[in-house]
Design a protein around this motif. Structure first.
Motif, mmCIF file in Angstrom:
data_model
loop_
_atom_site.group_PDB
_atom_site.id
_atom_site.type_symbol
_atom_site.label_atom_id
_atom_site.label_comp_id
_atom_site.label_asym_id
_atom_site.label_seq_id
_atom_site.Cartn_x
_atom_site.Cartn_y
_atom_site.Cartn_z
ATOM 1 N N VAL A 47 0.304 0.040 5.534
ATOM 2 C CA VAL A 47 1.043 0.675 4.446
ATOM 3 C C VAL A 47 0.221 1.832 3.889
ATOM 4 N N MET A 71 4.506 -6.718 -5.899
ATOM 5 C CA MET A 71 3.572 -5.694 -6.361
ATOM 6 C C MET A 71 4.209 -4.701 -7.328
ATOM 7 N N TYR A 73 -1.237 -5.321 1.131
ATOM 8 C CA TYR A 73 -0.852 -4.956 -0.234
ATOM 9 C C TYR A 73 -1.989 -5.220 -1.221
ATOM 10 N N ARG A 79 -3.698 -2.358 -3.489
ATOM 11 C CA ARG A 79 -3.992 -2.531 -4.925
ATOM 12 C C ARG A 79 -5.446 -2.174 -5.224
ATOM 13 N N ASN A 133 6.793 -8.977 -0.640
ATOM 14 C CA ASN A 133 5.500 -8.400 -1.023
ATOM 15 C C ASN A 133 5.662 -7.139 -1.865
ATOM 16 N N VAL A 134 6.630 -6.301 -1.519
ATOM 17 C CA VAL A 134 6.867 -5.080 -2.292
ATOM 18 C C VAL A 134 7.330 -5.441 -3.703
ATOM 19 N N LYS A 183 0.438 -9.485 3.215
ATOM 20 C CA LYS A 183 -0.095 -9.840 1.889
ATOM 21 C C LYS A 183 -1.464 -9.195 1.669
#
Length: 161
Positions: A154, A129, A87, A91, A125-126, A84
């Motif tokens: 990632v 987002m 990601y 962002r 999570n993907v 989490k």
């Protein structure tokens, strides 16, 4: 790039030439084309697309691997928390580029000691987002990452507008 017609007068002769001009791209010109062929397994329930076509003339940015460290560098020992946070860090990197998730063409994720139980966390999570605009993605199981407590990383390829 578009072209403009220019007229030159040289020694009494009028010559017509085509000169390239800078064109301002709009969002539709830089839209990623997501491809999930019907004769292949549909990967979208698992949070990725088979292929993504980047538009001609687009600029690309490559975001280095983002781990689950918070702003102080601390890492939770929990895999789901690290994913989490990674990601969220991705962002933040996108924001710094002036980019949004729908501009991400490709993700590569690295998972320490991967097993099938981790796929639900990754997929959730993907999808949170990226929604329906799922980028192409590769998951690489690894024995360890750069820092021992890291469990996930990632990296992304982004089309800039």
């Amino acid at each position: 790039m578009s072209r403009a017609i220019k007229h030159l007068i040289i020694g009494g002769l009028i010559m017509t030439i085509s000169v390239p001009t800078a064109a301002t791209a709009n969002e539709d010109d830089l839209k990623l084309d997501i491809v999930n062929p019907k004769n292949l397994y549909d990967p979208s329930p698992n949070g990725y697309s088979t292929a993504v076509i980047v538009p001609r003339g687009a600029r690309l940015a490559y975001i280095s691997g983002q781990g689950g460290q918070d702003s102080t560098g601390a890492l939770s020992p929990d895999f789901a928390v690290q994913v989490k946070q990674a990601y969220a860090n991705l962002r933040t990197a996108l924001d710094a580029l002036g980019a949004r998730p729908h501009q991400v063409a490709k993700l590569t994720v690295f998972v320490v000691d991967h097993d099938m139980s981790k796929l639900e966390v990754l997929t959730s999570n993907v999808k949170d987002m990226f929604g329906a605009a799922l980028p192409a993605q590769t998951l690489i199981p690894v024995p360890k990452l750069a820092i021992d407590p890291m469990l996930f990383e990632v990296e992304a390829v982004v089309v800039l507008e």
